[in-house]
Design a protein around this motif. Structure first.
Motif, short mmCIF file in Angstrom:
data_model
loop_
_atom_site.label_atom_id
_atom_site.label_comp_id
_atom_site.label_asym_id
_atom_site.label_seq_id
_atom_site.Cartn_x
_atom_site.Cartn_y
_atom_site.Cartn_z
N ALA A 99 9.29 -21.65 21.62
CA ALA A 99 9.46 -20.65 22.92
C ALA A 99 7.99 -20.53 23.50
O ALA A 99 7.62 -20.55 24.62
N LEU A 100 6.99 -20.38 22.49
CA LEU A 100 5.51 -20.35 22.78
C LEU A 100 5.00 -21.70 23.40
O LEU A 100 4.26 -21.53 24.38
N ALA A 101 5.66 -22.68 22.97
CA ALA A 101 5.11 -24.20 23.66
C ALA A 101 5.77 -23.89 25.53
O ALA A 101 5.08 -24.54 26.00
N ALA A 102 6.92 -23.54 25.51
CA ALA A 102 7.26 -23.40 26.76
C ALA A 102 6.20 -22.48 27.46
O ALA A 102 5.88 -22.84 28.99
N SER B 251 1.12 -21.89 31.26
CA SER B 251 -0.04 -21.56 31.21
C SER B 251 -1.39 -22.54 31.30
O SER B 251 -2.51 -22.45 32.04
N ALA B 252 -0.74 -23.80 30.76
CA ALA B 252 -1.68 -24.90 30.70
C ALA B 252 -1.71 -25.34 31.99
O ALA B 252 -2.86 -25.64 32.45
N ILE B 253 -0.71 -25.63 32.81
CA ILE B 253 -0.70 -26.29 34.12
C ILE B 253 -1.68 -25.12 34.91
O ILE B 253 -2.53 -25.57 35.80
N LEU B 254 -1.65 -23.78 34.72
CA LEU B 254 -2.23 -22.85 35.42
C LEU B 254 -3.94 -23.13 35.23
O LEU B 254 -4.72 -22.92 36.14
N VAL C 119 6.33 -23.43 39.18
CA VAL C 119 6.24 -24.20 37.93
C VAL C 119 6.16 -23.25 36.76
O VAL C 119 6.76 -23.44 35.79
N VAL C 120 4.92 -22.49 37.10
CA VAL C 120 4.57 -21.59 35.81
C VAL C 120 5.66 -20.58 35.69
O VAL C 120 5.82 -20.19 34.51
N VAL C 121 6.19 -19.98 36.65
CA VAL C 121 7.33 -18.86 36.50
C VAL C 121 8.59 -19.60 35.98
O VAL C 121 9.20 -18.81 34.98
N ALA C 122 8.90 -20.85 36.38
CA ALA C 122 10.02 -21.55 35.81
C ALA C 122 9.74 -21.76 34.13
O ALA C 122 10.64 -21.43 33.57
N ALA C 123 8.43 -22.19 33.77
CA ALA C 123 8.21 -22.38 32.24
C ALA C 123 8.46 -21.06 31.61
O ALA C 123 8.96 -21.05 30.36
N GLY C 124 7.79 -19.95 32.37
CA GLY C 124 8.04 -18.75 31.67
C GLY C 124 9.41 -18.37 31.36
O GLY C 124 9.96 -17.85 30.59
N ARG C 125 10.39 -18.60 32.29
CA ARG C 125 11.53 -18.20 32.28
C ARG C 125 12.58 -18.93 31.33
O ARG C 125 13.30 -18.50 30.47
N ILE C 126 12.17 -20.24 31.11
CA ILE C 126 12.85 -21.02 30.13
C ILE C 126 12.51 -20.66 28.86
O ILE C 126 13.25 -20.64 27.78
N SER C 127 11.22 -20.24 28.66
CA SER C 127 10.82 -19.72 27.34
C SER C 127 11.22 -18.33 26.96
O SER C 127 11.90 -18.49 25.81
N ARG C 128 11.78 -17.56 27.99
CA ARG C 128 12.46 -16.34 27.47
C ARG C 128 13.86 -16.68 27.11
O ARG C 128 14.26 -16.00 26.07
N SER C 129 14.50 -17.56 27.75
CA SER C 129 15.76 -18.05 27.29
C SER C 129 15.68 -18.60 25.78
O SER C 129 16.60 -18.51 25.01
N ILE C 130 14.93 -19.65 25.66
CA ILE C 130 14.69 -19.93 24.21
C ILE C 130 14.49 -18.97 22.96
O ILE C 130 15.15 -18.79 22.11
N SER C 131 13.70 -17.93 23.58
CA SER C 131 13.59 -16.73 22.56
C SER C 131 14.56 -16.24 22.40
O SER C 131 15.19 -15.64 21.35
#
Length: 286
Positions: A212-215, A220-223, A270-282
């Motif tokens: 989840a942190l990797a997502a 954050s890395a792209i930003l 893309v950054v918001v999408a990655a954050g949304r996926i991370s919350r789902s994984i968490s």
């Protein structure tokens, strides 16, 4: 048995009665995966989305507003902006993957060793992690860029170095939690070797929050990579890259808003999408 009772017997049981109702993913999560999928397709098969040349433009078509011929408009050299965004996704996404890989691999190894061995090694690694966490990530990455030099790959590695401490701390806390469980103690008690137990039991059961942190770190890395490219440390003109595209359009904010707004929106999505996926994984990990 009456006819009515026979009809009742033949009626299909509703999903709510059987508990087998199908649950679709939330719309926001589906849109997030769609955004990431489109960005990945841009990077892998850009020819499916645009036929324009991202490097060479038509001077007579410079600074044209978004239209049917140029969905994102054109820049000061007459180059199609959508083509540059699509082709630039390869550098931005690959840089994000490199940054996450560096932080994930190095940080996970440090956290795994610190949490499983304990003692002096744990204290040493955690004190180094505390020092790294005390330094702002962008400042730490900028220091690494100065040592490594400019370029998209070096910027990605530098951003990954800046995220090592976060991965190490989270992995260490998860390893300590899993290390104290009954099944791990039973594995050691039954004669399991140290590294075998770590590989079979401790590491797999500690990776949920780390993934989840990797997502999150991917977005954050792209930003961060876009930020350093905006400052001139990433890709060099005329090669397209999302941060560089925003930097190239800042001189035309008053007359050609699309040069900065549209590439910026792509980065934000893309950054918001990655954050949304991370919350789902968490949530799934819980």
């Amino acid at each position: 048995m009456t006819a009515q009772s026979g009809i009742d017997v033949l009626q299909p049981t509703s999903p709510a009665r059987t508990g087998l109702s199908l649950r679709l993913p939330p719309a926001g999560l589906m849109l997030a995966w769609l955004a990431i999928a489109v960005a990945v397709l841009w990077a892998t098969v850009p020819g499916l989305f645009t036929g324009h040349d991202p490097i060479n433009g038509v001077p007579a078509e410079k600074l044209q507003a978004p239209s049917a011929a140029h969905l994102f408009g054109t820049d000061a050299l007459g180059r199609d902006l959508l083509a540059r965004v699509v082709h630039g996704s390869a550098r931005s996404l690959s840089g994000g993957f490199v940054a996450v890989a560096v932080g994930l691999v190095v940080g996970t190894l440090l956290g795994l060793l610190a949490g499983s061995v304990g003692g002096l090694l744990d204290e040493l690694v955690m004190r180094v992690v505390d020092v790294l966490l005390a330094v702002p990530g962008l400042l730490l990455a900028l220091t690494a860029i100065i040592l490594l030099g400019a370029g998209t790959t070096n910027v990605a590695i530098a951003v990954g170095i800046g995220s090592v401490a976060a991965f190490a701390r989270l992995t260490r806390s998860e390893v300590v939690r899993v290390r104290r469980t009954d099944y791990v103690e039973a594995a050691f008690g039954s004669g399991g070797r140290f590294f075998t137990v770590l590989r079979r039991h401790v590491l797999p059961n500690s990776l949920g929050p780390v993934v989840a942190l990797a997502a999150v770190q991917f977005g954050s890395a792209i930003l961060a990579i876009s930020t350093f490219s905006f400052l001139g440390y990433g890709a060099k003109p005329p090669d397209p890259e999302w941060g560089l595209l925003i930097a190239e359009g800042r001189n035309y904010l008053a007359t050609s808003w699309w040069l900065t707004t549209l590439p910026g929106l792509v980065v934000v999505l893309v950054v918001v999408a990655a954050g949304r996926i991370s919350r789902s994984i968490s949530r799934e990990d819980r």
